[in-house]
Write an enzyme that holds these catalytic residues in place. Structure first.
Site, PDB file in Angstrom:
ATOM      1  N   ARG A  71     -55.030  37.563 -71.159  1.00  0.00           N
ATOM      2  CA  ARG A  71     -53.988  36.659 -71.655  1.00  0.00           C
ATOM      3  C   ARG A  71     -53.624  36.945 -73.107  1.00  0.00           C
ATOM      4  O   ARG A  71     -52.675  36.367 -73.637  1.00  0.00           O
ATOM      5  CB  ARG A  71     -54.444  35.208 -71.504  1.00  0.00           C
ATOM      6  N   CYS A  72     -54.357  37.835 -73.742  1.00  0.00           N
ATOM      7  CA  CYS A  72     -54.157  38.142 -75.159  1.00  0.00           C
ATOM      8  C   CYS A  72     -53.343  39.428 -75.308  1.00  0.00           C
ATOM      9  O   CYS A  72     -53.724  40.480 -74.792  1.00  0.00           O
ATOM     10  CB  CYS A  72     -55.520  38.295 -75.833  1.00  0.00           C
TER      11      CYS A  72
END
Length: 113
Positions: A9-10
């Site tokens: 998600r980063c």
């Protein structure tokens, strides 16, 4: 074996994985948000990074501010906080043997390749 401690998600974490792939580097991707680290594994990573636990914590995360800010925690408690809330860990971490870096920017991973 090169390992990447990765949070998909980063954006920065995705950039590092892509960077290594483009360089043709074969790496084991560890999604530590899905597969929590053990305290021992995190201690090994900290040793490879040559960092103290507090240096690896993302103090701008809401969970840090809500649960831990202003408290005096020892290293063991900080490690347990990162185990319980893996989102607190700086990322991505690229590790090769006994050396590791927080690969921001992605090119920083070259330091351990």
């Amino acid at each position: 074996m090169i390992r990447v401690y990765h949070n998909p998600r980063c954006t920065k974490s995705r950039e590092a994985v892509k960077y290594l792939e483009e360089k043709g580097v074969e790496a084991q991707v560890v999604e530590y948000m899905k597969e929590p680290l053990t305290p021992n594994e995190l201690e090994v990573i900290l040793d490879a990074l040559d960092m103290e636990p507090m240096e690896l914590i993302r103090t701008n995360e809401a969970i840090w501010k809500e649960e831990f800010k202003g408290k005096e925690l020892d290293d063991d408690e900080l490690i347990l906080a990162m185990i319980e809330y893996p989102k607190l860990m700086q990322r991505p971490i690229v590790m090769n043997g006994d050396k590791a870096v927080v690969a921001r920017p992605a090119e920083k991973s070259d330091e351990v390749l």
